[in-house]
Design a protein around this motif. Structure first.
Motif, mmCIF file in Angstrom:
data_model
loop_
_atom_site.group_PDB
_atom_site.id
_atom_site.type_symbol
_atom_site.label_atom_id
_atom_site.label_comp_id
_atom_site.label_asym_id
_atom_site.label_seq_id
_atom_site.Cartn_x
_atom_site.Cartn_y
_atom_site.Cartn_z
ATOM 1 N N THR A 47 13.845 7.795 2.676
ATOM 2 C CA THR A 47 13.249 8.796 3.575
ATOM 3 C C THR A 47 13.637 8.505 5.025
ATOM 4 O O THR A 47 13.995 9.413 5.784
ATOM 5 C CB THR A 47 11.714 8.798 3.428
ATOM 6 O OG1 THR A 47 11.385 8.952 2.052
ATOM 7 C CG2 THR A 47 11.096 9.953 4.206
ATOM 8 N N LEU A 66 11.813 4.540 -1.823
ATOM 9 C CA LEU A 66 11.488 5.857 -1.261
ATOM 10 C C LEU A 66 11.394 5.778 0.266
ATOM 11 O O LEU A 66 11.893 6.652 0.987
ATOM 12 C CB LEU A 66 10.164 6.356 -1.837
ATOM 13 C CG LEU A 66 9.650 7.674 -1.213
ATOM 14 C CD1 LEU A 66 10.514 8.845 -1.647
ATOM 15 C CD2 LEU A 66 8.195 7.926 -1.556
ATOM 16 N N PHE A 67 10.770 4.720 0.732
ATOM 17 C CA PHE A 67 10.622 4.522 2.177
ATOM 18 C C PHE A 67 11.985 4.440 2.858
ATOM 19 O O PHE A 67 12.257 5.141 3.840
ATOM 20 C CB PHE A 67 9.804 3.242 2.417
ATOM 21 C CG PHE A 67 9.888 2.699 3.819
ATOM 22 C CD1 PHE A 67 9.404 3.420 4.894
ATOM 23 C CD2 PHE A 67 10.449 1.445 4.054
ATOM 24 C CE1 PHE A 67 9.475 2.906 6.186
ATOM 25 C CE2 PHE A 67 10.525 0.927 5.338
ATOM 26 C CZ PHE A 67 10.050 1.665 6.408
ATOM 27 N N VAL A 114 6.247 -1.223 0.007
ATOM 28 C CA VAL A 114 6.832 -1.678 1.273
ATOM 29 C C VAL A 114 6.036 -2.879 1.821
ATOM 30 O O VAL A 114 4.868 -2.749 2.177
ATOM 31 C CB VAL A 114 6.841 -0.551 2.327
ATOM 32 C CG1 VAL A 114 7.403 -1.067 3.648
ATOM 33 C CG2 VAL A 114 7.653 0.634 1.831
ATOM 34 N N ASN A 115 6.697 -4.027 1.818
ATOM 35 C CA ASN A 115 6.145 -5.278 2.368
ATOM 36 C C ASN A 115 4.899 -5.792 1.645
ATOM 37 O O ASN A 115 4.305 -6.782 2.065
ATOM 38 C CB ASN A 115 5.822 -5.134 3.869
ATOM 39 C CG ASN A 115 7.075 -4.877 4.703
ATOM 40 O OD1 ASN A 115 8.136 -5.423 4.397
ATOM 41 N ND2 ASN A 115 6.963 -4.043 5.705
ATOM 42 N N LEU A 146 2.667 -1.277 3.333
ATOM 43 C CA LEU A 146 2.356 0.106 2.971
ATOM 44 C C LEU A 146 2.075 0.190 1.468
ATOM 45 O O LEU A 146 2.946 0.582 0.696
ATOM 46 C CB LEU A 146 3.519 1.038 3.337
ATOM 47 C CG LEU A 146 4.003 1.045 4.787
ATOM 48 C CD1 LEU A 146 5.236 1.930 4.935
ATOM 49 C CD2 LEU A 146 2.904 1.552 5.714
ATOM 50 N N PRO A 147 0.873 -0.164 1.042
ATOM 51 C CA PRO A 147 0.560 -0.111 -0.394
ATOM 52 C C PRO A 147 0.720 1.308 -0.925
ATOM 53 O O PRO A 147 0.285 2.258 -0.262
ATOM 54 C CB PRO A 147 -0.913 -0.552 -0.466
ATOM 55 C CG PRO A 147 -1.212 -1.189 0.844
ATOM 56 C CD PRO A 147 -0.284 -0.580 1.844
ATOM 57 N N GLY A 148 1.344 1.460 -2.072
ATOM 58 C CA GLY A 148 1.503 2.785 -2.669
ATOM 59 C C GLY A 148 2.761 3.505 -2.216
ATOM 60 O O GLY A 148 3.097 4.550 -2.757
ATOM 61 N N VAL A 149 3.465 2.953 -1.204
ATOM 62 C CA VAL A 149 4.737 3.557 -0.789
ATOM 63 C C VAL A 149 5.854 2.651 -1.307
ATOM 64 O O VAL A 149 5.963 1.500 -0.878
ATOM 65 C CB VAL A 149 4.842 3.681 0.744
ATOM 66 C CG1 VAL A 149 6.175 4.305 1.140
ATOM 67 C CG2 VAL A 149 3.683 4.500 1.310
ATOM 68 N N GLY A 150 6.645 3.142 -2.227
ATOM 69 C CA GLY A 150 7.737 2.349 -2.778
ATOM 70 C C GLY A 150 8.803 2.092 -1.722
ATOM 71 O O GLY A 150 9.112 2.970 -0.921
#
Lengths: 428, 248
Positions: free
Chosen positions: B101, B97-98, B142-143, B90-94
């Motif tokens: 959430t 935060l993931f 993420v990943n 998930l580029p751009g999703v830290g």
């Protein structure tokens, strides 16, 4: 009420009537600029889609609306958007409002254009090209005010909020502010501009910016276009960057019914740099156009452009980006990317990147993508318990992040992040 | 905990699951072994609610609920966790935060208070330490740019945070070296207890040396063809799936 002439004729008619009363009418250089612009506007009129630069954006809704000149009570007190710094210049319907502004004790000069005109011979109109851009011609013909910012060499200007509020509701009004921004050698300034208006307001906001960045200076120019839902904004910015200077423009197109963000940047000295980034967030019925023209006119300059468009409902987005690398501009490093995320099958994006390279030692790349939300990514988030609307929001934010991360200035970046989050919360 | 009865499912008109019957009691770890193309991954995706699978018959009951009637996020909130064979980038999703959430979404659905950033960080740090994962993993996308082993560890970290009632581990051992395999297995074993069940899906017996199952089922041609104790896995390792096929 009498019928208003529409289209170019309506504005030319207004100019004939106002010519002797517009600011600077008694200054020969201003009168000459206006007459010249009127002639250019008369010749070109509102551009139609047959004009290549306007192929994807139809200005008929603007041309067909009959506009009054802005007649706002001088003491009206509209709601102001949140401030990002301590310095603030506020315009209501295109007119500078010192009573709503806070400009004391700054390490640079800020003036109302209407007041500063006598000293602007040679500076006003130095960059704008009225013969090529009819909206700049319209602005030059009818501007009444604007902001003149002059940062002396070496000064650190901090953050300046530039606020524009359009209020007209009964009859549509048009205003054409002219902003001149000049940074001396090694100076720095961050301008965070918010253009907005109350729900129901109908107006045309047609600003022109002339930006001069001297050697080693850095201007961050963040524009939050959050106009009223029925408003038009047609903005044209001209920037010239000298040796080692940086122009960092980010434009967020989130409001308005029909908007265009047109930027012409010239990298005029070696090692100059520019970032032109932006995001367009469009809901049903909105049309937003970002058009950039970048001239690499000196060697060893770097340019970065990242534009992201998110489209919902029956919205339409446009990106046109031209990079012109002059023969002298050896070792140019240019990058341009524009990406669209379609959240609706009825949305449309038109994208036209264009490279013209006349130097032989050049690194220039560009790319464009159009896609939808990735089903695998969405499932992964949902499989971790995140409800679908929130999962979608996270993926849209992630899509936009790359463009915002290109903004170096922290205050500007925070303002953009907040505006994007706010938009999504309303949209979702 | 999990009861599958007569489950049949199609992908693009092709029947993959041809009548699965399987029960995983509370507190037990079951393994599903099978050759490529036997329907192992289809089963895990059907259970977690991924789109693109048409369920044509049968039922799945999870913790007393009709699992197949729930959205993927509702399944997660009711305590089902799928450790992906191929965790998604998930580029751009830290990652922080993931994880926060996800944890808060699940806590909210369970009627527990949500954690603020500081509270979350405290919990996350404990889990990271237990799993021997560096804290920098929280700061990354993420990943994104993770090695195969890092991705699987991130899956186990998510599992440790969400504390599911039932974890489905889909080929979690694929692409892992022996050290990573051990860390992942330790992570799963740490959760073992009376409130935790797992369905370990694997091609190879190797993982089952580390996560010792209570029961082993052999999936072939979309059906469970044989069930037994942990020794069944050893037998498959020695004799191959052909022997089961011959016997079935």
């Amino acid at each position: 009420m009498s019928a208003h002439p529409t289209g170019a004729a309506g504005f030319l008619h207004r100019y004939e009537g106002l010519r002797m009363r517009l600011p600077g009418a008694r200054l020969p250089f201003v009168a000459a600029l206006r007459d010249q612009a009127a002639e250019a506007f008369r010749t070109q009129g509102f551009p139609t889609r047959r004009v290549e630069a306007w192929k994807y954006t139809d200005l008929r809704p603007v041309a067909d609306a009959g506009f009054d000149e802005a007649l706002t009570a001088v003491d009206s007190a509209p709601d102001l958007p949140p401030a990002h710094g301590t310095a603030r210049a506020v315009f209501v319907d295109g007119r500078f409002r010192p009573d709503l502004s806070a400009l004391d004790g700054l390490p640079y000069a800020v003036e109302s254009l209407a007041m500063a005109l006598p000293g602007l011979d040679g500076r006003l109109g130095a960059l704008a090209r009225v013969e090529a851009q009819p909206m700049a011609a319209l602005n030059t013909m009818l501007f009444e005010d604007g902001l003149v910012v002059t940062v002396p060499a070496g000064a650190a200007g901090g953050v300046l909020d530039l606020v524009s509020i359009g209020t007209a509701s009964e009859r549509p009004e048009a205003f054409h502010p002219r902003h001149l921004i000049r940074l001396g050698a090694g100076a720095s300034l961050t301008i965070i501009e918010t253009a907005t208006g109350p729900e129901g307001a109908r107006y045309l906001h047609n600003p022109v910016y002339e930006v001069e960045v001297a050697a080693g200076a850095t201007l961050t120019h963040a524009r939050l276009q959050q106009e009223a839902p029925r408003a038009f904004q047609l903005a044209t910015a001209y920037a010239r960057v000298a040796e080692g200077g940086t122009y960092d423009n980010f434009t967020l197109n989130a409001g308005g019914r029909l908007v265009r963000n047109e930027i012409h940047t010239v990298l005029a000295g070696p090692n100059a740099a520019c970032h032109m980034n932006g995001a367009q967030l469009l809901r049903d019925g909105q049309h937003a156009d970002t058009t950039t023209v970048l001239d690499h006119a000196a060697p060893d300059c770097a340019s970065r452009q990242t534009y992201k468009t998110v489209l919902m409902g029956r919205s339409r987005g446009v990106f046109q980006g031209k990079i012109h690398v002059h023969q002298v501009a050896q070792r140019t490093d240019g990058y341009q990317m524009n990406q669209a995320l379609l959240l609706s099958p009825e949305a449309e994006i038109d994208s036209k990147p264009q490279l013209e390279i006349y130097a032989d030692d050049v690194k220039c790349s560009h790319g464009a993508t159009v896609g939808e939300i990735d089903a695998e990514q969405l499932f992964y988030l949902r499989a971790r318990g995140i409800p679908e609307p929130r999962a979608r929001a996270m993926l849209v934010e992630a899509f936009l992040k790359e463009a915002v991360e290109g903004v170096q200035d922290e205050a500007a970046r925070a303002a953009l992040d907040a505006a994007i989050t706010g938009w999504w919360e309303k949209a979702a | 905990m999990l009861k599958i009865e007569g489950l049949t499912a199609e992908v693009e008109g092709k029947q993959i699951l041809k009548g699965i019957d399987l029960e995983v009691p509370v507190g037990e770890v079951h393994a599903i072994m099978g050759p490529n193309g036997s329907g192992k991954s289809t089963l895990s995706y059907v259970l977690s609610g991924r789109e693109g699978y048409e369920i044509t018959g049968g039922s799945v009951t999870f913790a007393g609920q009709d699992l197949l009637a729930l959205e993927p996020e509702e399944r997660a909130a009711s305590g089902l966790f799928l450790a992906f064979q191929y965790p998604v980038e998930l580029p751009g999703v830290g990652n922080a935060l993931f994880l926060r959430t996800a944890l808060n979404a699940v806590r909210k659905a369970r009627g527990e208070p949500e954690l603020d950033a500081m509270q979350f960080l405290k919990v996350a740090r404990e889990r990271l330490k237990a799993l021997q994962i560096g804290e920098d993993m929280l700061k990354r996308g993420v990943n994104v740019g993770f090695s195969g082993g890092e991705k699987k560890r991130n899956e186990v970290l998510q599992m440790a945070l969400l504390q599911p009632k039932l974890a489905i581990l889909d080929e979690t051992d694929s692409g892992l070296d022996i050290d990573a395999l051990k860390i992942v297995s330790d992570g799963v074993n740490a959760l073992r207890g009376p409130g935790f069940s797992a369905l370990v899906i694997t091609h190879y017996q190797r993982l089952l040396d580390y996560i010792v199952p209570d029961r082993v089922h052999v999936l072939m041609g979309g059906r469970i063809v044989q069930s037994g104790g942990p020794e069944l896995a050893k037998q498959l390792e020695a004799e191959g799936y052909a022997s089961v096929q011959a016997a079935a």
